[in-house]
Design an enzyme around this catalytic site. Structure first.
Site, mmCIF file in Angstrom:
data_model
loop_
_atom_site.group_PDB
_atom_site.id
_atom_site.type_symbol
_atom_site.label_atom_id
_atom_site.label_comp_id
_atom_site.label_asym_id
_atom_site.label_seq_id
_atom_site.Cartn_x
_atom_site.Cartn_y
_atom_site.Cartn_z
ATOM 1 N N ARG A 84 -9.211 0.124 3.348
ATOM 2 C CA ARG A 84 -8.400 1.102 2.951
ATOM 3 C C ARG A 84 -6.984 0.453 2.591
ATOM 4 N NH1 ARG A 84 -9.516 5.975 1.620
ATOM 5 N NH2 ARG A 84 -11.782 6.482 2.010
ATOM 6 N N LYS A 123 0.875 -1.106 0.117
ATOM 7 C CA LYS A 123 0.063 0.136 -0.098
ATOM 8 C C LYS A 123 0.839 1.402 0.009
ATOM 9 C CE LYS A 123 -1.806 2.027 3.863
ATOM 10 N NZ LYS A 123 -1.551 3.556 3.871
ATOM 11 N N ASN A 124 1.910 1.381 0.861
ATOM 12 C CA ASN A 124 2.444 2.605 1.161
ATOM 13 C C ASN A 124 3.550 2.822 -0.036
ATOM 14 O OD1 ASN A 124 1.011 3.169 3.201
ATOM 15 N ND2 ASN A 124 2.380 2.718 4.898
ATOM 16 N N ARG A 179 -4.302 10.728 3.545
ATOM 17 C CA ARG A 179 -3.035 11.408 3.947
ATOM 18 C C ARG A 179 -2.018 11.261 2.626
ATOM 19 N NH1 ARG A 179 -0.061 14.737 7.322
ATOM 20 N NH2 ARG A 179 2.225 13.811 7.687
ATOM 21 N N ARG A 202 -0.716 15.738 12.343
ATOM 22 C CA ARG A 202 0.266 15.130 11.356
ATOM 23 C C ARG A 202 0.650 16.369 10.417
ATOM 24 N NH1 ARG A 202 -2.550 9.551 9.308
ATOM 25 N NH2 ARG A 202 -0.446 9.495 8.524
ATOM 26 N N PRO A 203 1.512 16.790 10.802
ATOM 27 C CA PRO A 203 1.950 18.054 9.849
ATOM 28 C C PRO A 203 2.886 17.608 8.793
ATOM 29 C CG PRO A 203 3.614 17.684 11.872
ATOM 30 C CD PRO A 203 2.421 16.744 11.791
ATOM 31 N N ILE A 204 2.867 18.705 7.818
ATOM 32 C CA ILE A 204 3.545 18.451 6.546
ATOM 33 C C ILE A 204 4.663 19.588 6.403
ATOM 34 C CG2 ILE A 204 1.889 17.042 5.129
ATOM 35 C CD1 ILE A 204 1.451 19.680 3.679
ATOM 36 N N ASP A 205 5.429 20.095 7.554
ATOM 37 C CA ASP A 205 6.137 21.041 7.537
ATOM 38 C C ASP A 205 7.395 20.572 6.942
ATOM 39 O OD1 ASP A 205 6.102 19.506 10.075
ATOM 40 O OD2 ASP A 205 7.762 20.731 10.450
ATOM 41 N N ASP A 211 3.555 0.723 12.113
ATOM 42 C CA ASP A 211 2.176 0.310 11.591
ATOM 43 C C ASP A 211 2.112 -1.104 11.974
ATOM 44 O OD1 ASP A 211 1.908 2.649 10.307
ATOM 45 O OD2 ASP A 211 2.829 2.003 8.333
ATOM 46 N N CYS A 225 -5.603 9.019 8.832
ATOM 47 C CA CYS A 225 -5.789 8.502 10.180
ATOM 48 C C CYS A 225 -5.700 9.550 11.136
ATOM 49 C CB CYS A 225 -4.999 7.253 10.339
ATOM 50 S SG CYS A 225 -6.058 5.616 9.372
HETATM 51 N N1 EPU Z 1 6.334 14.717 10.693
HETATM 52 C C1 EPU Z 1 6.486 16.089 10.983
HETATM 53 N N2 EPU Z 1 6.418 16.968 9.883
HETATM 54 C C2 EPU Z 1 6.279 16.304 8.733
HETATM 55 C C3 EPU Z 1 6.063 15.105 8.629
HETATM 56 C C4 EPU Z 1 6.041 14.005 9.602
HETATM 57 O O1 EPU Z 1 6.582 16.355 12.075
HETATM 58 O O2 EPU Z 1 6.418 17.301 7.667
HETATM 59 C C5 EPU Z 1 6.346 13.697 12.096
HETATM 60 C C6 EPU Z 1 5.007 12.804 12.101
HETATM 61 O O3 EPU Z 1 4.081 13.876 12.812
HETATM 62 C C7 EPU Z 1 5.230 11.872 12.617
HETATM 63 C C8 EPU Z 1 6.575 11.573 12.258
HETATM 64 O O4 EPU Z 1 7.251 12.616 11.767
HETATM 65 O O5 EPU Z 1 5.170 12.164 13.897
HETATM 66 C C9 EPU Z 1 6.592 10.374 11.207
HETATM 67 O O6 EPU Z 1 5.779 10.856 10.048
HETATM 68 P P1 EPU Z 1 6.152 10.212 8.682
HETATM 69 O O7 EPU Z 1 6.078 11.431 7.849
HETATM 70 O O8 EPU Z 1 6.942 9.359 8.500
HETATM 71 O O9 EPU Z 1 4.743 9.441 8.168
HETATM 72 P P2 EPU Z 1 3.963 9.523 6.731
HETATM 73 O O10 EPU Z 1 4.788 9.578 5.683
HETATM 74 O O11 EPU Z 1 2.663 10.592 6.887
HETATM 75 C C10 EPU Z 1 3.906 7.028 6.536
HETATM 76 C C11 EPU Z 1 2.888 5.920 6.395
HETATM 77 C C12 EPU Z 1 2.194 5.733 7.654
HETATM 78 C C13 EPU Z 1 3.231 5.304 8.684
HETATM 79 C C14 EPU Z 1 4.522 6.290 8.626
HETATM 80 C C15 EPU Z 1 5.626 5.883 9.564
HETATM 81 C C16 EPU Z 1 2.280 6.187 3.928
HETATM 82 C C17 EPU Z 1 0.967 6.655 3.092
HETATM 83 N N3 EPU Z 1 1.884 6.321 5.260
HETATM 84 O O12 EPU Z 1 3.120 8.266 6.707
HETATM 85 O O13 EPU Z 1 1.439 4.606 7.211
HETATM 86 O O14 EPU Z 1 2.766 5.078 10.042
HETATM 87 O O15 EPU Z 1 4.901 6.627 7.334
HETATM 88 O O16 EPU Z 1 6.125 4.806 9.084
HETATM 89 O O17 EPU Z 1 3.153 5.866 3.525
HETATM 90 C C18 EPU Z 1 -0.223 3.415 7.789
HETATM 91 O O18 EPU Z 1 -0.082 2.445 6.791
HETATM 92 O O19 EPU Z 1 -1.289 2.825 8.394
HETATM 93 C C19 EPU Z 1 0.315 4.553 8.028
HETATM 94 C C20 EPU Z 1 -0.364 5.416 8.784
#
Ligand code: EPU
Length: 429
Positions: A396, A22-23, A93, A122-125, A304, A117
């Protein structure tokens, strides 16, 4: 509204085949749009997240054909750069990957805010900082809008090894001028798979899977045919399903190297895990030991898989501890496990589990995707019947979960309930 009903305590036996990741797929499907050409993707999981992505792409005038259940043909030659009014973007997301793709290809992106979720903020900074470092002007008011006259490669250090930020910066940088280096990059298998896919389209990405990814920008990408890797988390979930039911299951179409942290933890607590080329054989045992788990970025124990292992630990006599170090608030589902009789205390990032002899079936909710998988595992182990609501979360990310478990001997069914029920809108990982 559909529910899953499980009559538990049947040991699982047989073979199960894991679907595409998925990811990886939620990054690679949008990444195909960077080519301005035709891309064929194989081993795409048949899950709701992908259906949602396809809907967004069609709204952007991308021609997407399903050649079969797991193969997509994506023709993006006549697409536009705007998905700012898309409801589908707000449902998941991973729609944030359209930011990197549209910025990379058009140097101008308009994208609605992504959903996801709910396990804390869940920031994107980090994504935004990366795009700005490449030369984009980013505005995040009602929508996310980014513009750049040109993108120029640079060194980007990530404060946290974020999966999404690493992939998004790669997506924008493959068509930038010069070289971008992402330091403290995420090393997850889906990061490597996305880099391999980009290279199959003519990109020049080196070092994916290490802390430093070097992307030399190219003028243009071309179409390609590519097969997505198997899903690490789906595989891990079936490993837990075998362990928790005292089962004997061969999990096929996996990359055992991706499963090392999960295999090691299962062995440590007394489960037999035997790895073959692309198969893992998991045999449960009645004599399991409690343990400590800390979730970490890859190659650490995946966040996960945290809800799934917590269910297993809740049935092992003694005290176990689970430390969630990736997400701020990923224990919301514990309340549901308590309804089944689990004895778990949560203090901040740490869950302390006192193992109980038995869980007792009742009605529980899937509060997010992996929490939903955990409820299914709990139902497989519980005495009596467990009913799981909000199953749209499970759809999903897990292809045919009920069918796969049925083929392993589980007594599990999906039913439609016409009665009144609270509706929670689906959100994706
Ligand atoms: N974070 C920030 N700022 C950002 C991005 C992330 O502070 O701009 C923080 C987040 O708040 C969190 C940490 O960094 O505390 C990890 O976030 P990451 O960006 O690695 O997560 P993500 O890319 O949003 C993906 C997976 C998630 C999985 C995480 C960690 C996808 C679509 N989602 O999320 O998968 O938990 O990496 O491995 O790839 C799932 O599959 O159920 C799922 C939630």
């Amino acid at each position: 509204m559909e529910k899953i009903v499980i009559h538990g305590q049947k040991p699982l036996r047989g073979e199960v085949t894991i679907s595409g990741s998925k990811n990886a797929a939620v990054a690679i499907v949008p990444a195909a749009l960077l080519a301005n050409d035709i891309v064929i993707l194989e081993n795409v999981p048949d899950i709701a997240d992908i259906t949602n992505l396809v809907e967004i792409m069609r709204e952007m005038q991308v021609k997407v054909d399903r050649l079969d259940a797991h193969t997509l043909r994506i023709d993006s030659r006549h697409m536009c750069n705007d998905c700012a009014s898309s409801e589908a973007v707000r449902k998941m997301r991973a729609s944030y990957y359209f930011l990197g793709v549209l910025l990379g290809r058009f140097k101008h992106a308009r994208v609605a805010f992504p959903g996801g979720c709910d396990f804390g903020v869940r920031p994107i900074d980090l994504h935004v900082k990366g795009f700005e470092a490449l030369g984009a002007e980013v505005s995040t008011k009602a929508i996310i809008e980014m513009k750049a006259r040109e993108l120029v490669g640079t060194n980007i250090f990530l404060d946290f090894a974020s999966v999404g930020a690493t992939i998004n910066i790669m997506l924008a940088a493959v068509l930038a001028k010069g070289t971008t280096v992402i330091e403290n990059a995420a090393k997850e298998p889906h990061v490597v798979d996305t880099a391999n896919f980009l290279n199959s389209m003519g990109a020049d990405v080196k070092g994916a899977g290490t802390d430093a990814i070097r992307i030399r920008g190219v003028q243009k990408l071309h179409g390609s045919e590519y097969a997505i890797i198997p899903d690490q988390i789906e595989a891990g979930t079936y490993m837990m399903a075998s362990a928790i039911t005292g089962g004997d299951v061969k999990i096929k179409n996996v990359i055992p190297r991706h499963m090392e942290s999960v295999s090691a933890k299962l062995r440590e607590i007394g489960v037999s895990v035997v790895e073959k080329d692309d198969c893992i054989h998991v045999i449960g045992s009645e004599h399991l030991k409690p343990t400590k788990v800390k979730t970490m970025p890859y190659p650490g124990f995946p966040t996960d898989m945290q809800p799934q292992i917590l269910v297993l630990l809740s049935l092992i006599s003694g005290t176990s501890m689970v430390n969630e170090s990736v997400w701020d608030n990923r224990f919301r589902y514990v309340e549901q496990l308590r309804k089944l009789g689990a004895n778990i205390d949560v203090e901040g990032h740490i869950a302390i589990v006192e193992g109980v002899d038995q869980l007792q079936g009742t009605e529980v909710q899937a509060t997010d995707l992996r929490a939903g998988a955990a409820m299914v595992l709990a139902g497989l182990a519980a005495e009596g019947s467990t009913t799981i609501t909000n199953v749209q979360y499970i759809d999903r990310g897990y292809e045919g979960m009920v069918e796969k478990l049925t083929s392993l001997g589980a007594c599990i069914d999906r039913i439609t309930d016409d009665g009144p029920m609270l509706y929670t809108p689906p959100q994706a990982g």
